[in-house]
Design an enzyme around this catalytic site. Structure first.
Site, PDB file in Angstrom:
ATOM      1  CD  GLU B  39      -2.641   1.144   2.673  1.00  0.00           C
ATOM      2  OE1 GLU B  39      -2.396   0.265   3.521  1.00  0.00           O
ATOM      3  OE2 GLU B  39      -3.552   1.977   2.802  1.00  0.00           O
ATOM      4  CE  LYS B 109      -7.232   1.618   3.388  1.00  0.00           C
ATOM      5  NZ  LYS B 109      -5.998   1.765   4.201  1.00  0.00           N
ATOM      6  CB  CYS B 141      -4.694  -1.885   4.211  1.00  0.00           C
ATOM      7  SG  CYS B 141      -3.773  -2.230   5.743  1.00  0.00           S
TER       8      CYS B 141
END
Lengths: 257, 257
Positions: B39, B109, B141
């Site tokens: 990430e 995200k 994540c």
């Protein structure tokens, strides 16, 4: 809370009721307030015609006998049996009994695994019940594999998920993963009680566990051996686990289409 | 498929680009068709003002440099960087690049963890893209911790879920559980690539894994050490895992309310 992974003889109610009665006594002696038994422990999964013959209504003889036992050894009991519905259908039903044996809720398994569809009818409702300020949900074995089911109960405020199971080898690993995942992703306790023994080509290995909202395994029963264990759970752990983030609040349902 | 858990120096694009270029070379040499990076590997999580300064548009200089590298060492690349949007906002964006560097999809995200909300804006869309007949989803994540997100992508036909992460200690255990659970419950492959190193009070431990639809870990990178590994995946495993049951078909959405 206690988990009792006790033997189950297919089709032999008398043997199974004796095991259930013995489990109630032991869990009571261990100081348990609530006892979870494995899936369909009254009869096991016998074939279609036999199951229909053995199924009982909600106020059947076996239920009466269990209620009498609870009168002497009071505890909340999560008891799973083949139910003969008033519609004439057979359901895979789990009952949550009050300490004195009064039934508080019935859950009919909603996700049926493979061959189960031939012998029982699926339920049409998820159940979340509140007892002494604690909200319990019930899911049975295959139900646990669907994240939506536990999530729907968590959205209703569930604190503790009760999972009677008859999970056979080689699916120990997925069920362990799912039990821990449901606890973590919903900030809940999960009490997973699996049966033991063998029937036809199936082997059930027990390995019942009780998991806290951080995914920690608080109690673990033996591998394929009769085992009754009790552990105290701390409901504050639910609040603690929502300290940094709260999955239920941070969901983005508008994106899940 | 290759996972590259490579070091990331907070705020030092030049150092990070060199690491990315090196990773592309190595994965290409290992014979990988597709490489997943951790990430926001271009910059790491620096503070709000620094991140805004370092963020780049979709056709920024760093992207141009990575595209040049892919021209020499072609592979599909999953690359995560702070994106300066045309609306002036900073997003935590992951780009899926064609083998020659052409961008095929961008995912911003959508679930932001705690402090991230202060430095980036959440995206508004889940992405499922098809490449050579394989459907890829991207979650970053914290996104992985929401079963609904992976499920929504699976319902769009996803075969492989790509998960760039910067997961810090002590959350290794939940992420391992979630990675395996998402693979199992959606009949998919999950490629989870986590960063390494330390920044402020955070320690990132790597432990990147690639999991198949049966929950088997096909590849596991080292604990908190630079590591690039490649493994071949068999898409037939998806069909095999749906042999006995198919979670996507056996859901009961009418009950999940």
């Amino acid at each position: 809370m206690a988990l009792a992974q006790i033997p189950c003889r297919e089709g032999d109610k008398e043997a199974n009721l004796q095991e259930i009665e013995q489990a109630i006594e032991e869990a009571h002696t261990q100081g348990a307030d609530i006892l979870v038994l494995p899936e369909i422990i009254l009869t096991g999964f016998v074939h279609r015609e036999a199951l229909r013959m053995l199924a009982e209504t909600r106020d059947g003889e076996s239920m009466a006998r269990i209620r009498r036992k609870l009168a002497d050894f009071p505890l909340y009991l999560v008891y799973s049996f083949p139910e003969l519905g008033s519609d004439g259908e057979v359901y895979n039903t789990t009952c949550f009994l009050q300490k004195d044996g009064t039934p508080l809720a019935y859950y009919r398994k909603t996700h049926l695994f493979a061959g189960e569809k031939k012998i029982t009818k699926p339920g049409e409702e998820l159940i979340c019940l509140e007892v002494e300020g604690v909200k319990f949900g019930i899911l049975v074995c295959f139900d646990l594999e669907f994240p939506e089911a536990a999530r729907a109960l968590a959205m209703q405020g569930m604190h503790v998920l009760l999972v009677p199971s008859a999970n056979m080898s080689p699916y120990e690993y997925p069920h362990r993963i799912f039990t821990v995942a449901r606890a973590l992703e919903n900030h809940i306790f999960v009490a997973y009680c699996n049966r033991i023994g063998a029937h036809k080509s199936f082997v059930y290995r027990g390995q019942s566990i009780l998991v806290d909202p951080s995914g920690k395994i608080l109690l673990e029963c033996a591998d394929n051996k009769r085992d009754i264990q009790t552990v105290q759970i701390q409901l504050e752990n639910i609040r603690d686990s929502r300290d940094m983030y709260n999955y239920l609040e941070e969901r983005r349902p508008e994106l899940y289409r």
